[in-house]
Design a protein around this motif. Sequence first.
Motif, mmCIF file in Angstrom:
data_model
loop_
_atom_site.group_PDB
_atom_site.id
_atom_site.type_symbol
_atom_site.label_atom_id
_atom_site.label_comp_id
_atom_site.label_asym_id
_atom_site.label_seq_id
_atom_site.Cartn_x
_atom_site.Cartn_y
_atom_site.Cartn_z
ATOM 1 N N GLY A 160 0.763 -1.240 0.000
ATOM 2 C CA GLY A 160 0.000 0.000 0.000
ATOM 3 C C GLY A 160 0.792 1.288 0.000
ATOM 4 N N GLY A 161 2.109 1.226 -0.194
ATOM 5 C CA GLY A 161 2.908 2.439 -0.238
ATOM 6 C C GLY A 161 3.011 3.164 1.092
ATOM 7 N N ARG A 162 2.747 2.453 2.191
ATOM 8 C CA ARG A 162 2.824 3.066 3.517
ATOM 9 C C ARG A 162 3.287 2.004 4.522
ATOM 10 N NH1 ARG A 162 -2.222 1.141 2.794
ATOM 11 N NH2 ARG A 162 -3.316 0.274 4.617
ATOM 12 N N PHE A 163 3.718 2.447 5.678
ATOM 13 C CA PHE A 163 4.146 1.525 6.729
ATOM 14 C C PHE A 163 2.920 0.822 7.318
ATOM 15 C CE2 PHE A 163 5.183 0.403 11.108
ATOM 16 C CZ PHE A 163 6.388 -0.275 10.941
ATOM 17 N N THR A 164 2.969 -0.521 7.343
ATOM 18 C CA THR A 164 1.850 -1.302 7.861
ATOM 19 C C THR A 164 2.377 -2.456 8.710
ATOM 20 O OG1 THR A 164 1.729 -2.930 6.061
ATOM 21 C CG2 THR A 164 0.568 -0.831 5.730
ATOM 22 N N VAL A 165 1.431 -3.224 9.230
ATOM 23 C CA VAL A 165 1.785 -4.405 10.024
ATOM 24 C C VAL A 165 2.628 -5.384 9.215
ATOM 25 C CG1 VAL A 165 -0.368 -5.616 9.430
ATOM 26 C CG2 VAL A 165 0.857 -6.208 11.532
ATOM 27 N N ALA A 166 2.473 -5.406 7.900
ATOM 28 C CA ALA A 166 3.287 -6.303 7.080
ATOM 29 C C ALA A 166 4.768 -5.946 7.179
ATOM 30 C CB ALA A 166 2.827 -6.254 5.623
ATOM 31 N N ASP A 167 5.071 -4.666 7.266
ATOM 32 C CA ASP A 167 6.467 -4.252 7.434
ATOM 33 C C ASP A 167 7.004 -4.738 8.776
ATOM 34 O OD1 ASP A 167 7.077 -2.392 5.036
ATOM 35 O OD2 ASP A 167 5.148 -1.675 5.755
ATOM 36 N N ILE A 168 6.207 -4.649 9.824
ATOM 37 C CA ILE A 168 6.643 -5.126 11.134
ATOM 38 C C ILE A 168 6.907 -6.618 11.096
ATOM 39 C CG2 ILE A 168 5.883 -5.540 13.512
ATOM 40 C CD1 ILE A 168 4.409 -2.857 13.393
ATOM 41 N N ASN A 169 5.956 -7.384 10.589
ATOM 42 C CA ASN A 169 6.101 -8.835 10.578
ATOM 43 C C ASN A 169 7.317 -9.287 9.779
ATOM 44 O OD1 ASN A 169 3.876 -9.239 12.197
ATOM 45 N ND2 ASN A 169 2.480 -9.752 10.524
ATOM 46 N N VAL A 170 7.508 -8.689 8.621
ATOM 47 C CA VAL A 170 8.628 -9.101 7.772
ATOM 48 C C VAL A 170 9.952 -8.581 8.327
ATOM 49 C CG1 VAL A 170 9.607 -9.035 5.451
ATOM 50 C CG2 VAL A 170 7.124 -9.265 5.755
ATOM 51 N N ALA A 171 9.983 -7.332 8.769
ATOM 52 C CA ALA A 171 11.232 -6.751 9.280
ATOM 53 C C ALA A 171 11.753 -7.513 10.492
ATOM 54 C CB ALA A 171 11.022 -5.283 9.630
ATOM 55 N N GLU A 172 10.849 -7.957 11.365
ATOM 56 C CA GLU A 172 11.284 -8.659 12.562
ATOM 57 C C GLU A 172 11.797 -10.058 12.260
ATOM 58 O OE1 GLU A 172 11.489 -7.923 16.367
ATOM 59 O OE2 GLU A 172 12.301 -6.635 14.801
ATOM 60 N N ILE A 173 11.497 -10.580 11.088
ATOM 61 C CA ILE A 173 12.070 -11.860 10.658
ATOM 62 C C ILE A 173 13.372 -11.632 9.907
ATOM 63 C CG2 ILE A 173 11.709 -13.842 9.138
ATOM 64 C CD1 ILE A 173 8.733 -13.737 9.957
ATOM 65 N N VAL A 174 13.391 -10.664 9.014
ATOM 66 C CA VAL A 174 14.623 -10.336 8.285
ATOM 67 C C VAL A 174 15.728 -9.932 9.261
ATOM 68 C CG1 VAL A 174 15.663 -8.713 6.639
ATOM 69 C CG2 VAL A 174 13.418 -9.730 6.158
ATOM 70 N N ARG A 175 15.350 -9.287 10.356
ATOM 71 C CA ARG A 175 16.345 -8.840 11.352
ATOM 72 C C ARG A 175 17.255 -9.953 11.833
ATOM 73 N NH1 ARG A 175 16.148 -9.196 16.731
ATOM 74 N NH2 ARG A 175 13.899 -9.527 16.883
ATOM 75 N N TYR A 176 16.742 -11.182 11.896
ATOM 76 C CA TYR A 176 17.564 -12.288 12.387
ATOM 77 C C TYR A 176 18.850 -12.464 11.574
ATOM 78 C CZ TYR A 176 13.270 -13.742 14.845
ATOM 79 O OH TYR A 176 12.150 -13.804 15.633
ATOM 80 N N ALA A 177 18.797 -12.104 10.310
ATOM 81 C CA ALA A 177 19.964 -12.264 9.438
ATOM 82 C C ALA A 177 20.779 -10.996 9.316
ATOM 83 C CB ALA A 177 19.516 -12.713 8.048
#
Length: 215
Positions: A160-177
């Motif tokens: 949607g071109g904006r910060f959403t819960v999807a960014d949180i969910n994905v970012a917190e998984i990508v962070r592991y690497a």
Amino acid sequence: MLKIYGVYRSRATRPLWLVEELGIPFEHVPVIQAYRLPEPMASEAPINTLSTDFLGLNPMGSIPSMDDDGFVLHESLAISLYLARKYGGAIGPKDINEEALMIQWSLFAATSIETPALKIQQTKADTDDGKSEIEVAARLLKRPFDVLEKHFSQNSHMVGGRFTVADINVAEIVRYAQGHSALFDNRPALKTWLETCQARPAFKAMWEKRLAEPA
């Protein structure tokens, strides 16, 4: 009142970051993982994932869990998606199509990224075996990270071109690497997106509370 069960040093960071973004009142119940305690069943042990009271709420004994005025839900991604849908405004979906995309990206991260990313986070790189394990995990992340790089080369956010819960969910998984810099050095769009997410005041507030917990 909304209650979130789980310590910050767990997957509970996902809904705990989200509630910081939403600014909604909630009670944090710090349930710790039983494997981190020398004697989790001792009478003086803090509430943990083997505690009888917690197992009454979540028979699987996993964190996080949520109780929203009597509605009990488990699994961090499900909790985050629910809270965003109920309370989220712009951080939640505006229609069914966006909701489907948020679910899609959350499950993509959980199934294609989380296991090898966790391997990178949990493996010490100070031995030859450790380095080899990390390199294997990094190879497994090449395709999903390339998918994200292509996406962020064309989009500022997950949906949607904006910060959403999807960014949180994905970012917190990508962070592991994130500690394996080689995965991000040649993926500038992915790196910029992750750094932008982590620069948000709500992430910093969540992370400060995580750092305050015992390792």
